[in-house]
Design a protein around this motif. Structure first.
Motif, PDB file in Angstrom:
ATOM      1  N   ILE A 162       0.850  -1.198   0.000  1.00  0.00           N
ATOM      2  CA  ILE A 162       0.000   0.000   0.000  1.00  0.00           C
ATOM      3  C   ILE A 162       0.881   1.243   0.000  1.00  0.00           C
ATOM      4  O   ILE A 162       1.653   1.482   0.939  1.00  0.00           O
ATOM      5  N   MET A 163       0.759   2.037  -1.056  1.00  0.00           N
ATOM      6  CA  MET A 163       1.663   3.170  -1.269  1.00  0.00           C
ATOM      7  C   MET A 163       1.648   4.168  -0.119  1.00  0.00           C
ATOM      8  O   MET A 163       2.689   4.541   0.430  1.00  0.00           O
ATOM      9  N   TRP A 164       0.443   4.631   0.263  1.00  0.00           N
ATOM     10  CA  TRP A 164       0.385   5.667   1.292  1.00  0.00           C
ATOM     11  C   TRP A 164       0.928   5.147   2.627  1.00  0.00           C
ATOM     12  O   TRP A 164       1.570   5.891   3.378  1.00  0.00           O
ATOM     13  N   ALA A 165       0.678   3.869   2.922  1.00  0.00           N
ATOM     14  CA  ALA A 165       1.122   3.291   4.194  1.00  0.00           C
ATOM     15  C   ALA A 165       2.642   3.207   4.249  1.00  0.00           C
ATOM     16  O   ALA A 165       3.249   3.456   5.297  1.00  0.00           O
ATOM     17  N   ARG A 166       3.283   2.853   3.115  1.00  0.00           N
ATOM     18  CA  ARG A 166       4.750   2.817   3.058  1.00  0.00           C
ATOM     19  C   ARG A 166       5.347   4.190   3.311  1.00  0.00           C
ATOM     20  O   ARG A 166       6.313   4.343   4.071  1.00  0.00           O
ATOM     21  N   ILE A 167       4.761   5.198   2.682  1.00  0.00           N
ATOM     22  CA  ILE A 167       5.319   6.554   2.790  1.00  0.00           C
ATOM     23  C   ILE A 167       5.076   7.125   4.182  1.00  0.00           C
ATOM     24  O   ILE A 167       5.948   7.807   4.748  1.00  0.00           O
ATOM     25  N   LYS A 168       3.915   6.851   4.747  1.00  0.00           N
ATOM     26  CA  LYS A 168       3.669   7.267   6.135  1.00  0.00           C
ATOM     27  C   LYS A 168       4.678   6.600   7.073  1.00  0.00           C
ATOM     28  O   LYS A 168       5.235   7.236   7.973  1.00  0.00           O
ATOM     29  N   GLY A 169       4.906   5.303   6.875  1.00  0.00           N
ATOM     30  CA  GLY A 169       5.876   4.590   7.701  1.00  0.00           C
ATOM     31  C   GLY A 169       7.282   5.131   7.522  1.00  0.00           C
ATOM     32  O   GLY A 169       8.041   5.253   8.496  1.00  0.00           O
ATOM     33  N   ARG A 170       7.627   5.440   6.290  1.00  0.00           N
ATOM     34  CA  ARG A 170       8.949   6.029   6.030  1.00  0.00           C
ATOM     35  C   ARG A 170       9.101   7.370   6.749  1.00  0.00           C
ATOM     36  O   ARG A 170      10.158   7.671   7.309  1.00  0.00           O
ATOM     37  N   THR A 171       8.042   8.148   6.755  1.00  0.00           N
ATOM     38  CA  THR A 171       8.075   9.453   7.435  1.00  0.00           C
ATOM     39  C   THR A 171       8.229   9.263   8.935  1.00  0.00           C
ATOM     40  O   THR A 171       9.031   9.958   9.583  1.00  0.00           O
ATOM     41  N   GLU A 172       7.478   8.340   9.509  1.00  0.00           N
ATOM     42  CA  GLU A 172       7.610   8.032  10.935  1.00  0.00           C
ATOM     43  C   GLU A 172       9.061   7.671  11.277  1.00  0.00           C
ATOM     44  O   GLU A 172       9.632   8.182  12.255  1.00  0.00           O
ATOM     45  N   ASN A 173       9.640   6.792  10.484  1.00  0.00           N
ATOM     46  CA  ASN A 173      11.009   6.329  10.752  1.00  0.00           C
ATOM     47  C   ASN A 173      12.015   7.461  10.652  1.00  0.00           C
ATOM     48  O   ASN A 173      12.941   7.562  11.475  1.00  0.00           O
ATOM     49  N   ALA A 174      11.850   8.307   9.651  1.00  0.00           N
ATOM     50  CA  ALA A 174      12.794   9.416   9.467  1.00  0.00           C
ATOM     51  C   ALA A 174      12.706  10.430  10.607  1.00  0.00           C
ATOM     52  O   ALA A 174      13.724  10.978  11.049  1.00  0.00           O
ATOM     53  N   LEU A 175      11.505  10.679  11.096  1.00  0.00           N
ATOM     54  CA  LEU A 175      11.339  11.601  12.223  1.00  0.00           C
ATOM     55  C   LEU A 175      12.053  11.087  13.468  1.00  0.00           C
ATOM     56  O   LEU A 175      12.605  11.872  14.249  1.00  0.00           O
ATOM     57  N   ASN A 176      12.049   9.787  13.651  1.00  0.00           N
ATOM     58  CA  ASN A 176      12.722   9.195  14.811  1.00  0.00           C
ATOM     59  C   ASN A 176      14.229   9.392  14.767  1.00  0.00           C
ATOM     60  O   ASN A 176      14.899   9.291  15.805  1.00  0.00           O
ATOM     61  N   GLU A 177      14.764   9.655  13.578  1.00  0.00           N
ATOM     62  CA  GLU A 177      16.205   9.847  13.428  1.00  0.00           C
ATOM     63  C   GLU A 177      16.640  11.289  13.686  1.00  0.00           C
ATOM     64  O   GLU A 177      17.839  11.565  13.815  1.00  0.00           O
TER      65      GLU A 177
END
Length: 227
Positions: free
Chosen positions: A131-146
């Motif tokens: 699911i495209m939007w779910a991947r990008i949301k997850g990627r954003t979550e991960n990047a914010l944690n960094e």
């Protein structure tokens, strides 16, 4: 002053959208929040003694607004857009790139800030799902944690009961609001519950970076028990 009674200055984005508007109104009603700066691309008619507004046309270029964005304890990032009809490239630009550029500027100006990102229930932290939007949301979550915020959290609310004062509520939500909370109470939140949970997390922290519905409800229950 105890940590629990600390007064907070908050930045909110996306306040002209449905969820952002609800988060804003609940924030203005919360006694622990003394100042709210809403960062919008277009002006809002809302007036409140706690509220100020900053119009920013490009969230990826905040150089001219650094003074106005300095001195805040937390950010509720609720800006976003539906992926319906969008290419992955365009959705990634708005959802991932814009969010991260905005967050990088805020952490530079406010290194002690706690950042809260409005995500989605089915966001894909693995970044590998179909699911495209779910991947990008997850990627954003991960990047914010960094990023080097004091802390960064992604909250994933389910159905949120609209506030009576909200102007920007989709018609379907008005109908569902009469039924959904009774059929699926464990998947339903109020805006006041969300803000209470986020403010408690801002002050005291939480042991997870992803705040699911059950986490938000647990934080609110603990808040009630502590009173």
């Amino acid at each position: 002053m105890s940590k629990e009674n600390k007064k907070m200055k908050i930045i909110i984005t996306g306040a002209t959208g449905m969820i952002g508007e609800g988060v804003l109104l609940a924030s203005l009603d919360h006694p622990g929040i003394t100042e709210v700066l809403m960062v919008n691309r277009r002006a809002s008619p809302l007036i409140h003694h706690k509220l100020s507004e900053l119009i920013v046309k490009d969230f990826t270029d905040l150089a001219a607004h650094r003074e106005q964005l300095t001195g805040y304890d937390g950010c509720f990032y609720c800006a976003g857009i539906s992926s319906f009809g969008m290419s992955e490239v365009k959705y990634n630009q708005i959802t991932f790139y814009t969010t991260i550029m905005f967050a990088k500027e805020l952490v530079f100006l406010n290194p002690d800030m706690v950042f809260f990102y409005l995500s989605g229930v089915y966001a894909d932290s693995s970044e590998n799902g179909k699911i495209m939007w779910a991947r990008i949301k997850g990627r954003t979550e991960n990047a914010l944690n960094e990023l080097h915020f004091k802390a960064a959290y992604s909250f994933r609310p389910g159905f949120i009961i609209p506030l009576k004062a909200q102007k920007n509520v989709r018609f379907i939500y008005k109908g569902l609001g009469l039924i959904y909370p009774f059929v699926f109470p464990k998947q339903t939140l109020t805006y006041n519950e969300i803000i209470s949970a986020l403010i408690r997390t801002l002050i005291l922290g939480y042991n997870k970076n992803i705040l699911e519905i059950k986490d938000l409800k647990l934080i609110v229950r603990q808040l009630v028990l502590d009173k």
